[in-house]
Design a protein around this motif. Structure first.
Motif, PDB file in Angstrom:
ATOM      1  N   ARG A  23       0.350  24.983  46.311  1.00 44.58           N
ATOM      2  CA  ARG A  23      -1.126  25.379  46.867  1.00 44.58           C
ATOM      3  C   ARG A  23      -1.960  25.173  45.598  1.00 44.58           C
ATOM      4  O   ARG A  23      -3.148  24.768  45.928  1.00 44.58           O
ATOM      5  CB  ARG A  23      -1.278  26.595  47.735  1.00 44.58           C
ATOM      6  CG  ARG A  23      -2.461  26.803  48.032  1.00 44.58           C
ATOM      7  CD  ARG A  23      -2.601  28.406  48.521  1.00 44.58           C
ATOM      8  NE  ARG A  23      -3.935  28.599  48.735  1.00 44.58           N
ATOM      9  CZ  ARG A  23      -4.549  28.655  49.858  1.00 44.58           C
ATOM     10  NH1 ARG A  23      -3.768  28.257  51.066  1.00 44.58           N
ATOM     11  NH2 ARG A  23      -5.703  28.785  50.093  1.00 44.58           N
ATOM     12  N   ASP A  27      -6.141  24.450  45.150  1.00 42.67           N
ATOM     13  CA  ASP A  27      -7.141  25.622  44.508  1.00 42.67           C
ATOM     14  C   ASP A  27      -7.890  25.361  43.388  1.00 42.67           C
ATOM     15  O   ASP A  27      -8.981  25.755  43.192  1.00 42.67           O
ATOM     16  CB  ASP A  27      -6.233  27.141  45.071  1.00 42.67           C
ATOM     17  CG  ASP A  27      -6.322  27.577  46.248  1.00 42.67           C
ATOM     18  OD1 ASP A  27      -6.973  26.861  47.103  1.00 42.67           O
ATOM     19  OD2 ASP A  27      -5.221  28.360  46.530  1.00 42.67           O
ATOM     20  N   ASP A  52       5.981  29.205  52.931  1.00 43.97           N
ATOM     21  CA  ASP A  52       5.464  30.677  52.581  1.00 43.97           C
ATOM     22  C   ASP A  52       5.894  30.710  51.098  1.00 43.97           C
ATOM     23  O   ASP A  52       6.541  30.066  50.576  1.00 43.97           O
ATOM     24  CB  ASP A  52       5.842  31.873  53.472  1.00 43.97           C
ATOM     25  CG  ASP A  52       7.337  31.992  53.445  1.00 43.97           C
ATOM     26  OD1 ASP A  52       7.916  31.658  52.810  1.00 43.97           O
ATOM     27  OD2 ASP A  52       7.600  32.663  54.712  1.00 43.97           O
ATOM     28  N   LYS A  53       5.633  31.983  50.617  1.00 47.59           N
ATOM     29  CA  LYS A  53       5.843  32.365  49.099  1.00 47.59           C
ATOM     30  C   LYS A  53       7.447  32.540  49.057  1.00 47.59           C
ATOM     31  O   LYS A  53       8.096  32.365  47.819  1.00 47.59           O
ATOM     32  CB  LYS A  53       5.357  33.533  48.633  1.00 47.59           C
ATOM     33  CG  LYS A  53       3.814  33.328  48.597  1.00 47.59           C
ATOM     34  CD  LYS A  53       3.120  34.566  47.995  1.00 47.59           C
ATOM     35  CE  LYS A  53       1.673  34.198  47.822  1.00 47.59           C
ATOM     36  NZ  LYS A  53       0.589  34.608  48.074  1.00 47.59           N
ATOM     37  N   LYS A  75      -9.066  26.717  54.282  1.00 50.89           N
ATOM     38  CA  LYS A  75     -10.111  27.531  54.929  1.00 50.89           C
ATOM     39  C   LYS A  75      -9.822  27.963  56.441  1.00 50.89           C
ATOM     40  O   LYS A  75     -10.550  28.925  56.726  1.00 50.89           O
ATOM     41  CB  LYS A  75     -11.386  26.661  55.072  1.00 50.89           C
ATOM     42  CG  LYS A  75     -11.785  25.923  53.693  1.00 50.89           C
ATOM     43  CD  LYS A  75     -13.016  25.037  54.026  1.00 50.89           C
ATOM     44  CE  LYS A  75     -13.329  24.046  52.856  1.00 50.89           C
ATOM     45  NZ  LYS A  75     -13.774  22.679  53.156  1.00 50.89           N
ATOM     46  N   ALA A  79      -5.091  29.874  55.716  1.00 47.20           N
ATOM     47  CA  ALA A  79      -5.111  29.436  54.461  1.00 47.20           C
ATOM     48  C   ALA A  79      -4.378  30.569  53.310  1.00 47.20           C
ATOM     49  O   ALA A  79      -3.986  29.996  52.381  1.00 47.20           O
ATOM     50  CB  ALA A  79      -6.767  29.771  54.185  1.00 47.20           C
ATOM     51  N   GLU A  80      -4.359  31.780  53.859  1.00 44.87           N
ATOM     52  CA  GLU A  80      -3.498  32.718  52.822  1.00 44.87           C
ATOM     53  C   GLU A  80      -2.048  32.934  53.206  1.00 44.87           C
ATOM     54  O   GLU A  80      -1.333  33.621  52.433  1.00 44.87           O
ATOM     55  CB  GLU A  80      -4.312  34.101  52.839  1.00 44.87           C
ATOM     56  CG  GLU A  80      -5.853  34.010  52.568  1.00 44.87           C
ATOM     57  CD  GLU A  80      -6.099  33.486  51.136  1.00 44.87           C
ATOM     58  OE1 GLU A  80      -5.222  33.724  50.165  1.00 44.87           O
ATOM     59  OE2 GLU A  80      -6.906  32.732  51.016  1.00 44.87           O
ATOM     60  N   SER A  81      -1.746  31.943  54.105  1.00 42.99           N
ATOM     61  CA  SER A  81      -0.097  32.129  54.680  1.00 42.99           C
ATOM     62  C   SER A  81       0.856  31.111  53.804  1.00 42.99           C
ATOM     63  O   SER A  81       2.021  31.478  54.202  1.00 42.99           O
ATOM     64  CB  SER A  81      -0.198  32.061  55.948  1.00 42.99           C
ATOM     65  OG  SER A  81      -0.979  33.016  56.534  1.00 42.99           O
ATOM     66  N   ASP A  83       2.114  28.478  50.330  1.00 40.29           N
ATOM     67  CA  ASP A  83       2.105  28.731  49.160  1.00 40.29           C
ATOM     68  C   ASP A  83       2.551  27.101  48.719  1.00 40.29           C
ATOM     69  O   ASP A  83       2.111  26.638  47.551  1.00 40.29           O
ATOM     70  CB  ASP A  83       3.247  29.795  48.453  1.00 40.29           C
ATOM     71  CG  ASP A  83       3.104  29.645  46.971  1.00 40.29           C
ATOM     72  OD1 ASP A  83       2.080  29.798  46.359  1.00 40.29           O
ATOM     73  OD2 ASP A  83       4.274  29.542  46.353  1.00 40.29           O
TER      74      ASP A  83
END
Length: 105
Positions: A23, A27, A52-53, A75, A79-81, A83
């Motif tokens: 990701r 970014d 995911d991570k 966005k 977005a934060e889920s 990696d």
């Protein structure tokens, strides 16, 4: 002498793929170059998998324009889920919806 049967050539569905894309590429300062690479790709349609991570599949989907769709996932509620991701570039004769169903299954 026996005739050999000719095998019918199968149409290629997956033209290429990229695996393990972090990701951070999308970014950071490499984002414009990566998005430009996707823009220049012969095949814009495809499938993608977000992980995911811990490396577990988080989300899989289809896109008629992978560049635009991945930009949206930076966005949206996902977005934060995730990696990292894998991209599958599909040929024009591939049925994107059917292949998405297989990927999800």
């Amino acid at each position: 002498m026996a005739k050999k049967k000719k095998k019918k050539a199968l149409a290629q569905l997956v033209k290429s793929h990229l695996k393990g894309i972090k990701r951070a590429v999308l970014d950071g300062d490499k984002r414009p170059a990566f998005l430009e690479f996707l823009k220049q790709s012969d095949e814009k349609r495809g499938l993608y998998a977000l992980y995911d991570k811990k490396g577990r599949l988080y989300y899989a989907g289809k896109a008629l324009d992978l560049r635009r769709r991945l930009d949206q996932h930076l966005k949206d509620r996902h977005a934060e889920s995730w990696d990292q991701m894998t991209l599958f570039f599909l040929s024009k004769n591939a049925n994107v919806s059917e292949l998405e169903g297989l990927l999800i299954a």
